[in-house]
Design a protein around this motif. Structure first.
Motif, short mmCIF file in Angstrom:
data_model
loop_
_atom_site.label_atom_id
_atom_site.label_comp_id
_atom_site.label_asym_id
_atom_site.label_seq_id
_atom_site.Cartn_x
_atom_site.Cartn_y
_atom_site.Cartn_z
N UNK A 102 36.62 44.51 38.03
CA UNK A 102 35.31 44.51 38.70
C UNK A 102 34.79 43.10 38.93
N UNK B 222 36.66 40.26 39.23
CA UNK B 222 37.46 39.58 40.25
C UNK B 222 37.13 40.10 41.65
N UNK B 223 36.71 41.38 41.70
CA UNK B 223 36.36 41.95 43.00
C UNK B 223 35.19 41.17 43.61
N UNK B 224 34.30 40.66 42.73
CA UNK B 224 33.16 39.90 43.24
C UNK B 224 33.53 38.45 43.52
N UNK B 225 34.50 37.91 42.76
CA UNK B 225 34.76 36.48 42.85
C UNK B 225 35.81 36.13 43.89
N UNK B 226 36.70 37.05 44.24
CA UNK B 226 37.83 36.70 45.11
C UNK B 226 37.84 37.59 46.35
N UNK B 227 38.55 37.17 47.40
CA UNK B 227 38.55 37.95 48.64
C UNK B 227 39.53 39.12 48.67
N UNK B 228 40.25 39.39 47.55
CA UNK B 228 41.29 40.42 47.60
C UNK B 228 40.71 41.83 47.48
N UNK B 229 41.50 42.83 47.94
CA UNK B 229 41.06 44.22 47.82
C UNK B 229 41.41 44.76 46.42
N UNK C 37 43.28 47.18 45.33
CA UNK C 37 44.68 47.45 45.00
C UNK C 37 45.39 46.18 44.52
N UNK C 38 45.17 45.07 45.24
CA UNK C 38 45.81 43.81 44.84
C UNK C 38 45.34 43.40 43.44
N UNK C 39 44.03 43.54 43.21
CA UNK C 39 43.51 43.12 41.90
C UNK C 39 44.07 44.01 40.80
N UNK C 40 44.18 45.33 41.06
CA UNK C 40 44.79 46.22 40.07
C UNK C 40 46.20 45.76 39.76
N UNK D 254 47.46 42.77 40.03
CA UNK D 254 47.46 41.50 39.29
C UNK D 254 47.13 41.73 37.82
#
Lengths: 296, 300
Positions: free
Chosen positions: B89, B91-98, B100-103, B105
């Motif tokens: 949650x 990283x979703x705010x801090x980075x431009x990735x969607x 799925x990518x964050x999951x 990582x």
């Protein structure tokens, strides 16, 4: 005597480094396409779906050549892996298009089903008590230290093919990443069917290096680092492939020097340490704060 | 007078065959319960992230406590699951990735940490290795002295927690699942509820991790529910059907593993998948008509 031992060690190191950096670079490059089009976890499902293929390839080799004492040829294992991974890709497409299930559910169920089939086949192989059955379990977490010459050749061939095709079609790939609809209207869809094929080839080439469980890291983390740095598209491609290659080579080298550490886990830790430091650096040097997005 | 053979067979069944079956059933029921809401929230893949992150939690808990203590391990795993969801949650705010990518990582980072810790500390002698983390170890759940094994108690407790949570906040949970924005508008305490929901979800997944492993649990969460989703027209109907499908998958899979001797968790996952495949072909016409207006997919 010492000379020959020295040479042999160097020869192994070179094979390991070539395999690691080529497959790492390939996965980094294709990972950019995957991340930009939102296929990150599709490739996770593909990676898990290679397990039944590896097991089937092994069973086929054992059935054809029961007297062979060698470990099964790498090529047949990879062929099986590619076949089941493409089957998984087709099933994900079919489920999202023909049933009301969302792509999340499609990816999750295909991943779990193919992996379960793979685990069951591994159980059958263990009961067969055949030679070289440890050869499959090393694909779970990656084991660069045991890379042989023909494995390096196969990976090199795959990498050459993908890099050349990519260079030829780089304009189409660029357009496809940002605006697939525009591509459809301009009839420059030449690269469109290549995208899933690239994803498949990158997956298949990476399972030796990083292992099928952790493969998605090599496809997402290099691209993610580049995106945190806000690089332009072509710089992002170069950066991601270089980073994937260097992290894989470093991880392979460490796992070669310290026996027993799986190379896949090391590569992931190297890449995620870089990612974390880049995110922190970005936060510190950021000049403006974007509006907060509510977590859903 | 009951013949000796019957008593012996019954004895063997109760000690060796029944505990894994009970454990798998409890696990499948609790997974199907939480899976209903995850499927509707389109967050099925969060399960994947949480179930992988349980491994470093368990290993770290062992390193800190020094012994295999079920409560300590559970707390460690639970904290790791929390850390995963919070990091995604954040990283979703801090980075431009969607998402799925964050999951992808976060999942791989956590799992790789667990693998390296496990390899460096040599825990192989304490029934904790990569194979069990991935494939599960159902057959190790036995009741040698006739008492109920702790794993079954834990799975039962997690099922009870999940069922209680869902019964108590059913109305709120349904509203958040179907219309998050409306729930906020009418001043439901959405953050508090999602904290509770995350806690229940990670409890269920941590309990299931010890029985069927990190990847096969994904199949128990998604497949029975997906099959039920294709037939049901209302949520209670979907929940009921998914519980029936989950139990059917456990019994068929476990029976097949008794006959063939192959890993029972894998066979249970395969039978759950087969139920889903049957449902996808059988309920196809029915669902086509209902979802005629479904937007085209963005997948390759």
């Amino acid at each position: 005597m010492t000379d020959s031992v020295f040479l042999a060690v160097h020869y192994n190191v070179i094979v390991v480094l070539v395999t690691a950096s080529l497959s790492g670079g390939l996965c980094g490059l294709i990972g950019v396409l995957g991340v930009m089009r939102g296929y990150s976890l599709v490739s996770d499902a593909l990676a898990h779906a290679t397990l039944p293929g590896l097991a089937l390839g092994f069973l086929l080799v054992v059935a054809i050549m029961p007297e062979s004492t060698l470990t099964p040829p790498f090529f047949w294992l990879l062929l099986g892996a590619g076949l089941t991974a493409s089957l998984a890709l087709l099933s994900i497409q079919w489920i999202t298009r023909n049933t009301p299930l969302s792509s999340d559910s499609a990816i999750a169920s295909v991943l779990a089903f193919f992996f379960a089939v793979g685990v069951a086949l591994l159980g059958i192989i263990q009961e067969l008590d055949a030679v070289g059955q440890a050869g499959i379990e090393r694909f779970l977490l990656g084991n660069l230290a045991t890379t042989t010459f023909d494995e390096a050749v196969v990976v090199t061939g795959l990498a050459c093919f993908v890099f050349t095709t990519f260079l030829v079609l780089k304009k189409e790939m660029f357009a496809l990443c940002f605006d697939p609809l525009f591509c459809a209207t301009q009839r420059i869809e030449k690269g469109a069917p290549l995208m899933p094929i690239f994803l498949l080839l990158a997956t298949v080439s990476g399972i030796q290096t990083i292992g099928l469980i952790l493969l998605v890291a090599l496809l997402t983390l290099p691209a993610a680092c580049g995106m945190v740095l806000q690089l332009s598209f072509y710089r992002l491609l170069v950066f991601a492939s270089l980073q994937g290659a260097s992290a894989s080579a470093l991880g392979g080298l460490i796992s070669y020097l310290y026996e027993g550490l799986p190379s896949g886990a090391l590569i992931v830790l190297i890449l995620s340490a870089q990612f974390a430091s880049l995110v922190v650096w970005r936060l510190v040097t950021r000049t403006h704060t974007p509006p907060p997005i509510e977590p859903s | 007078m009951i013949p000796h053979q019957t008593i012996d067979a019954l004895h063997t069944f109760l000690i060796i065959d029944a505990p894994p079956l009970v454990a798998a059933s409890l696990c499948a029921l609790s997974c199907a319960l939480v899976g209903n809401f995850l499927l509707l929230q389109k967050r099925a893949l969060l399960t994947d992230a949480v179930s992988h992150s349980v491994l470093p939690g368990i290993v770290l808990a062992f390193l800190i406590i020094g012994t295999i203590h079920p409560i300590g391990m559970t707390v460690g795993a639970w904290l790791a699951a929390w850390l995963t969801i919070t990091t995604i949650n954040l990283l979703k705010r801090l980075t431009p990735m969607d998402t799925h990518t964050l999951i992808g990582i976060v999942l791989t980072t956590m799992f790789a940490t667990g693998v390296v810790l496990l390899e460096r500390t040599h825990l192989d002698n304490v029934h904790l290795d990569i194979q069990h983390a991935l494939f599960g170890n159902l057959s190790a759940i036995i009741a040698p002295d006739g008492r109920v094994p702790p794993t079954i108690l834990f799975l039962g407790a997690s099922l009870l927690c999940a069922a209680l949570f869902i019964v108590i906040v059913y109305k709120e949970l349904v509203l958040i699942t179907f219309d998050d924005v409306y729930a906020r508008t009418i001043r439901y305490d959405v953050p508090l509820l999602s904290v509770g929901w995350t806690a229940v979800l990670s409890l269920v997944l941590v309990a299931g991790f010890q029985a069927v492993g990190a990847i096969l649990i994904l199949s128990l969460v998604i497949s029975p529910v997906a099959a039920a989703h294709l037939y049901a027209r209302r949520l209670p109907q979907q929940i009921g059907l998914s519980l029936v499908f989950a139990l059917a998958a456990v019994f068929v899979g476990y029976g097949a593993s008794l006959i063939s001797g192959i890993n029972s968790a894998a066979l249970i996952a395969i039978s759950a998948g087969l139920i889903q495949i049957y449902a996808m072909f059988n309920a196809k016409q029915h669902s086509r008509a209902r979802y005629a207006g479904k937007p085209p997919s963005r997948l390759p």
